[in-house]
Design an enzyme around this catalytic site. Structure first.
Site, PDB file in Angstrom:
ATOM      1  N   LYS A  11      14.498   3.109  -3.987  1.00  0.00           N
ATOM      2  CA  LYS A  11      15.286   4.223  -3.430  1.00  0.00           C
ATOM      3  C   LYS A  11      16.740   4.146  -3.892  1.00  0.00           C
ATOM      4  O   LYS A  11      17.376   5.153  -4.196  1.00  0.00           O
ATOM      5  CB  LYS A  11      15.234   4.201  -1.897  1.00  0.00           C
ATOM      6  CG  LYS A  11      13.917   4.740  -1.354  1.00  0.00           C
ATOM      7  CD  LYS A  11      13.847   4.641   0.159  1.00  0.00           C
ATOM      8  CE  LYS A  11      12.428   4.908   0.629  1.00  0.00           C
ATOM      9  NZ  LYS A  11      12.133   4.467   1.972  1.00  0.00           N
TER      10      LYS A  11
ATOM     11  N   TYR B  71      -3.933  -5.089  10.865  1.00  0.00           N
ATOM     12  CA  TYR B  71      -3.706  -6.123   9.836  1.00  0.00           C
ATOM     13  C   TYR B  71      -3.609  -7.506  10.487  1.00  0.00           C
ATOM     14  O   TYR B  71      -4.232  -8.478  10.039  1.00  0.00           O
ATOM     15  CB  TYR B  71      -2.413  -5.762   9.122  1.00  0.00           C
ATOM     16  CG  TYR B  71      -1.901  -6.706   8.077  1.00  0.00           C
ATOM     17  CD1 TYR B  71      -2.491  -6.774   6.813  1.00  0.00           C
ATOM     18  CD2 TYR B  71      -0.774  -7.506   8.325  1.00  0.00           C
ATOM     19  CE1 TYR B  71      -1.976  -7.615   5.826  1.00  0.00           C
ATOM     20  CE2 TYR B  71      -0.259  -8.347   7.351  1.00  0.00           C
ATOM     21  CZ  TYR B  71      -0.864  -8.402   6.103  1.00  0.00           C
ATOM     22  OH  TYR B  71      -0.347  -9.234   5.130  1.00  0.00           O
TER      23      TYR B  71
HETATM   24  P1  NAP Z   1      -0.327  -6.953  -3.586  1.00  0.00           P
HETATM   25  O1  NAP Z   1       0.772  -7.098  -4.546  1.00  0.00           O
HETATM   26  O2  NAP Z   1      -0.539  -5.631  -2.911  1.00  0.00           O
HETATM   27  O3  NAP Z   1      -1.688  -7.356  -4.336  1.00  0.00           O
HETATM   28  C1  NAP Z   1      -2.915  -7.230  -3.681  1.00  0.00           C
HETATM   29  C2  NAP Z   1      -3.966  -7.831  -4.566  1.00  0.00           C
HETATM   30  O4  NAP Z   1      -5.235  -7.732  -3.900  1.00  0.00           O
HETATM   31  C3  NAP Z   1      -4.116  -7.099  -5.911  1.00  0.00           C
HETATM   32  O5  NAP Z   1      -4.412  -8.044  -6.919  1.00  0.00           O
HETATM   33  C4  NAP Z   1      -5.333  -6.195  -5.661  1.00  0.00           C
HETATM   34  O6  NAP Z   1      -6.030  -5.907  -6.854  1.00  0.00           O
HETATM   35  C5  NAP Z   1      -6.166  -7.082  -4.749  1.00  0.00           C
HETATM   36  N1  NAP Z   1      -7.092  -6.325  -3.927  1.00  0.00           N
HETATM   37  C6  NAP Z   1      -6.785  -5.436  -2.933  1.00  0.00           C
HETATM   38  N2  NAP Z   1      -7.924  -4.914  -2.418  1.00  0.00           N
HETATM   39  C7  NAP Z   1      -8.960  -5.503  -3.084  1.00  0.00           C
HETATM   40  C8  NAP Z   1     -10.361  -5.378  -3.010  1.00  0.00           C
HETATM   41  N3  NAP Z   1     -10.944  -4.551  -2.113  1.00  0.00           N
HETATM   42  N4  NAP Z   1     -11.130  -6.107  -3.854  1.00  0.00           N
HETATM   43  C9  NAP Z   1     -10.546  -6.942  -4.761  1.00  0.00           C
HETATM   44  N5  NAP Z   1      -9.221  -7.122  -4.871  1.00  0.00           N
HETATM   45  C10 NAP Z   1      -8.436  -6.402  -4.042  1.00  0.00           C
HETATM   46  O7  NAP Z   1      -0.244  -8.038  -2.435  1.00  0.00           O
HETATM   47  P2  NAP Z   1       0.706  -9.310  -2.303  1.00  0.00           P
HETATM   48  O8  NAP Z   1       1.984  -8.829  -1.741  1.00  0.00           O
HETATM   49  O9  NAP Z   1       0.665 -10.105  -3.550  1.00  0.00           O
HETATM   50  O10 NAP Z   1      -0.049 -10.096  -1.138  1.00  0.00           O
HETATM   51  C11 NAP Z   1      -0.782 -11.279  -1.391  1.00  0.00           C
HETATM   52  C12 NAP Z   1      -1.164 -11.873  -0.051  1.00  0.00           C
HETATM   53  O11 NAP Z   1       0.018 -12.196   0.672  1.00  0.00           O
HETATM   54  C13 NAP Z   1      -1.969 -10.953   0.838  1.00  0.00           C
HETATM   55  O12 NAP Z   1      -3.008 -11.674   1.451  1.00  0.00           O
HETATM   56  C14 NAP Z   1      -0.964 -10.457   1.866  1.00  0.00           C
HETATM   57  O13 NAP Z   1      -1.591 -10.120   3.086  1.00  0.00           O
HETATM   58  C15 NAP Z   1      -0.063 -11.656   1.986  1.00  0.00           C
HETATM   59  N6  NAP Z   1       1.322 -11.402   2.437  1.00  0.00           N
HETATM   60  C16 NAP Z   1       2.100 -10.506   1.771  1.00  0.00           C
HETATM   61  C17 NAP Z   1       3.425 -10.329   2.196  1.00  0.00           C
HETATM   62  C18 NAP Z   1       4.379  -9.417   1.456  1.00  0.00           C
HETATM   63  O14 NAP Z   1       5.534  -9.273   1.903  1.00  0.00           O
HETATM   64  N7  NAP Z   1       4.002  -8.817   0.348  1.00  0.00           N
HETATM   65  C19 NAP Z   1       3.913 -11.040   3.308  1.00  0.00           C
HETATM   66  C20 NAP Z   1       3.073 -11.950   3.948  1.00  0.00           C
HETATM   67  C21 NAP Z   1       1.782 -12.128   3.502  1.00  0.00           C
HETATM   68  P3  NAP Z   1      -5.623  -4.666  -7.824  1.00  0.00           P
HETATM   69  O15 NAP Z   1      -4.123  -4.610  -7.875  1.00  0.00           O
HETATM   70  O16 NAP Z   1      -6.239  -5.016  -9.107  1.00  0.00           O
HETATM   71  O17 NAP Z   1      -6.195  -3.430  -7.185  1.00  0.00           O
HETATM   72  P1  GDP Z   2       7.500  -5.888   8.327  1.00  0.00           P
HETATM   73  O1  GDP Z   2       8.314  -7.128   8.228  1.00  0.00           O
HETATM   74  O2  GDP Z   2       6.053  -6.157   8.380  1.00  0.00           O
HETATM   75  O3  GDP Z   2       7.984  -5.011   9.428  1.00  0.00           O
HETATM   76  O4  GDP Z   2       7.613  -5.139   6.955  1.00  0.00           O
HETATM   77  P2  GDP Z   2       8.627  -4.297   6.084  1.00  0.00           P
HETATM   78  O5  GDP Z   2       8.863  -5.022   4.828  1.00  0.00           O
HETATM   79  O6  GDP Z   2       7.984  -2.954   5.982  1.00  0.00           O
HETATM   80  O7  GDP Z   2      10.046  -4.213   6.813  1.00  0.00           O
HETATM   81  C1  GDP Z   2      10.227  -3.316   7.836  1.00  0.00           C
HETATM   82  C2  GDP Z   2      11.664  -3.250   8.327  1.00  0.00           C
HETATM   83  O8  GDP Z   2      12.527  -2.743   7.298  1.00  0.00           O
HETATM   84  C3  GDP Z   2      11.753  -2.286   9.504  1.00  0.00           C
HETATM   85  O9  GDP Z   2      12.795  -2.687  10.358  1.00  0.00           O
HETATM   86  C4  GDP Z   2      12.095  -0.966   8.807  1.00  0.00           C
HETATM   87  O10 GDP Z   2      12.717  -0.030   9.679  1.00  0.00           O
HETATM   88  C5  GDP Z   2      13.056  -1.465   7.717  1.00  0.00           C
HETATM   89  N1  GDP Z   2      13.146  -0.571   6.551  1.00  0.00           N
HETATM   90  C6  GDP Z   2      14.259   0.106   6.135  1.00  0.00           C
HETATM   91  N2  GDP Z   2      13.993   0.864   5.066  1.00  0.00           N
HETATM   92  C7  GDP Z   2      12.686   0.655   4.741  1.00  0.00           C
HETATM   93  C8  GDP Z   2      11.843   1.134   3.704  1.00  0.00           C
HETATM   94  O11 GDP Z   2      12.219   1.927   2.842  1.00  0.00           O
HETATM   95  N3  GDP Z   2      10.556   0.653   3.698  1.00  0.00           N
HETATM   96  C9  GDP Z   2      10.097  -0.235   4.635  1.00  0.00           C
HETATM   97  N4  GDP Z   2       8.832  -0.674   4.556  1.00  0.00           N
HETATM   98  N5  GDP Z   2      10.873  -0.680   5.648  1.00  0.00           N
HETATM   99  C10 GDP Z   2      12.147  -0.252   5.709  1.00  0.00           C
END
Ligand code: NAP
Ligand code: GDP
Length: 328
Positions: A196, A145
Site C-alpha cells: 500500500k 484458524y
Molecule cells: P504462505 O506464504 O501463504 O505459503 C503457504 C504454503 O502452503 C504455499 O507453499 C502453498 O502452496 C501451500 N499450500 C496451501 N494450501 C495447500 C494445499 N491445500 N495443499 C498443498 N499445499 C498448500 O504461508 P507462510 O506464511 O509461509 O506460512 C507457513 C506456515 O507458518 C503456516 O503453517 C502458517 O500457518 C504459519 N504461520 C504464518 C505466519 C505469518 O505471519 N505468515 C505467522 C505464524 C504462523 P502454493 O503456494 O504452491 O499454492
Molecule cells: P494478526 O497478528 O493475526 O492480527 O495479523 P495481521 O498481520 O493481519 O495484523 C493485524 C493488525 O494490523 C491489526 O491490528 C490490523 O488492524 C493492523 N493492520 C493495519 N493495516 C493492515 C493491513 O493493511 N493489513 C492487515 N492484515 N492488517 C493491518
C-alpha cells in the site's frame, strides 16, 4: 542413509526462507544441512492438494521422506481470517490430518508442524508461554484458524503416545520477509502495508493504515525463523511446542510498523488511519524464554534491516510476487 527432508508449503514465505538458508548455511552447522547428500524437497500445492488423503499419500510414496517440516496451510492476515472462519478451520484440519497420517504411515523419523501465536487464548496472563495453548478460547477474529492449529499439538501427543512418533511443533509470532504474500487485502500487516505504501508513493495518494495503530505484535524475519526451524529439526528433543520469537522487549505497535515502512519506502506523503477497520487481538506477547534456554546466543536480524531487505525484495520481484493485482 542420507536424510530426505520434505518441506510442505515449500513455495511460501517460510518455505522459501528455509530453501535460502539451506543454500547459504554451512553443512553441519546448527542451521544448515545434516550432510552434503541430504535431499531437501520443497512442495507446492501444484505437487498435490494436501487436503486430499490420496494425493498426500502419493507424495509421501514418491519421496519417502525421513524428516518433514510441515508448513502448508491456508494462511492469511486478520481480515481474511474474519471472512473465512469455516474454510480456515476445515482446510487446515484436513491438511494437518492427512500430512500427519501419511508421515506416520511412512515411518517419518521426525516432523515439525507450524502453529502460530493466534492459537493462544485471548484472555490470558502475559507473557504467554508454551503451557498456555489450551487454557481458554482464542480471539474471536480468527477462531477457525486457531482451533485448527491448536489441534496439531493434540495430534502430536496422541501420535507419540499411541505410535511413538517424534512429531513436534513450532509457534512463530508474526512473520515477514521475501516471498511473502503482498496482497492488498488478504495479507498480513507488513506485506499489505508495504504494498500500500509503495502504491501511495507511486500515485501521490495518502498511505492508509487499517485500525487504530495501538495493537502490539512481535515480528520475526523469515530467514531467522528458517534457521530456527532447521535447528529444531536437528536438535529439539520435545513433543511439546516451542515459541520461536524475538523477545518481549521487541514487541512494537502497528503505528511503529507503519512508521518503519514509511521510512523504508521513503514515502513523504500523508499517512491516514481507517479506524472503521478492525484492530483484532490487542496483543499476544509471547515469551521466548524456552528458546533462549536452548539457544542463548541466537542473534535475530534487527527489524529495520529485515524490513529493508523485504521491501527491496518486493520492489525487485514485483512482477512475480503475490500481490493480488492482475499484471499484464
Ligand atoms: P504462505 O506464504 O501463504 O505459503 C503457504 C504454503 O502452503 C504455499 O507453499 C502453498 O502452496 C501451500 N499450500 C496451501 N494450501 C495447500 C494445499 N491445500 N495443499 C498443498 N499445499 C498448500 O504461508 P507462510 O506464511 O509461509 O506460512 C507457513 C506456515 O507458518 C503456516 O503453517 C502458517 O500457518 C504459519 N504461520 C504464518 C505466519 C505469518 O505471519 N505468515 C505467522 C505464524 C504462523 P502454493 O503456494 O504452491 O499454492
Ligand atoms: P494478526 O497478528 O493475526 O492480527 O495479523 P495481521 O498481520 O493481519 O495484523 C493485524 C493488525 O494490523 C491489526 O491490528 C490490523 O488492524 C493492523 N493492520 C493495519 N493495516 C493492515 C493491513 O493493511 N493489513 C492487515 N492484515 N492488517 C493491518
Amino acid at each position: 542413509m542420507p536424510a530426505t527432508i520434505l518441506v510442505t508449503g515449500g513455495t511460501g514465505l517460510v518455505g522459501k526462507a528455509i530453501e535460502w538458508t539451506v543454500e547459504h548455511e554451512a553443512v553441519g552447522s546448527q542451521f544448515g544441512k545434516f550432510a552434503d547428500d541430504d535431499q531437501w524437497i520443497y512442495l507446492s500445492s501444484k505437487d498435490g492438494d494436501l487436503r486430499d488423503l490420496k494425493q498426500t499419500m502419493a507424495i509421501f510414496d514418491k519421496y519417502k521422506p525421513t524428516h518433514v517440516i510441515h508448513l502448508a496451510a491456508l494462511v492469511g492476515g486478520l481480515f481474511k481470517n474474519m471472512k473465512y472462519k469455516l474454510t480456515f478451520l476445515r482446510d487446515n484440519c484436513l491438511i494437518n490430518d492427512n500430512v500427519m497420517w501419511a508421515a506416520k504411515e511412512h515411518g517419518v523419523e521426525k516432523m515439525i508442524s507450524c502453529l502460530s501465536t493466534c492459537v493462544f487464548p485471548d484472555k490470558v496472563s502475559y507473557p504467554i508461554d508454551e503451557s498456555h495453548v489450551h487454557l481458554g478460547p482464542p480471539h474471536h477474529s480468527n477462531f477457525g484458524y486457531a482451533h485448527g492449529k491448536r489441534l496439531v499439538d493434540v495430534y502430536n501427543h496422541a501420535y507419540n503416545e499411541e505410535f511413538g512418533c517424534n512429531f513436534t511443533s513450532a509457534i512463530p509470532t508474526n512473520i515477514f520477509g521475501p516471498h511473502d504474500n503482498y496482497d492488498l487485502e488478504d495479507s498480513h500487516v507488513i506485506p499489505g502495508l508495504v504494498h500500500k505504501c509503495l502504491l501511495a508513493k507511486k500515485n501521490g495518494t495518502p498511505f492508509t493504515v487499517a485500525g487504530s495503530g495501538t495493537p502490539l505484535r512481535q515480528f520475526i524475519y523469515s530467514r531467522d525463523l528458517a534457521k530456527l526451524f532447521i535447528w529444531q529439526l536437528k536438535e529439539y528433543p520435545e513433543i511439546d511446542p516451542i515459541i520461536l520469537s524475538v523477545g518481549e522487549k521487541d514487541e512494537i505497535t502497528i503505528k511503529q510498523v507503519a512508521e518503519a515502512i514509511v521510512k523504508a519506502v521513503e514515502f513523504q506523503g500523508e499517512v491516514t488511519w481507517d479506524t472503521s477497520k478492525a484492530d483484532g487481538q490487542y496483543k499476544k506477547t509471547a515469551s521466548n524464554e524456552k528458546l533462549r534456554k536452548y539457544l542463548p546466543d541466537f542473534e535475530f536480524t534487527p527489524f529495520d534491516k529485515a524490513l529493508q531487505e523485504s521491501v527491496e525484495w518486493f520492489v525487485q520481484n514485483y512482477d512475480n510476487a503475490r500481490t493480488g493485482v492482475k499484471k499484464q
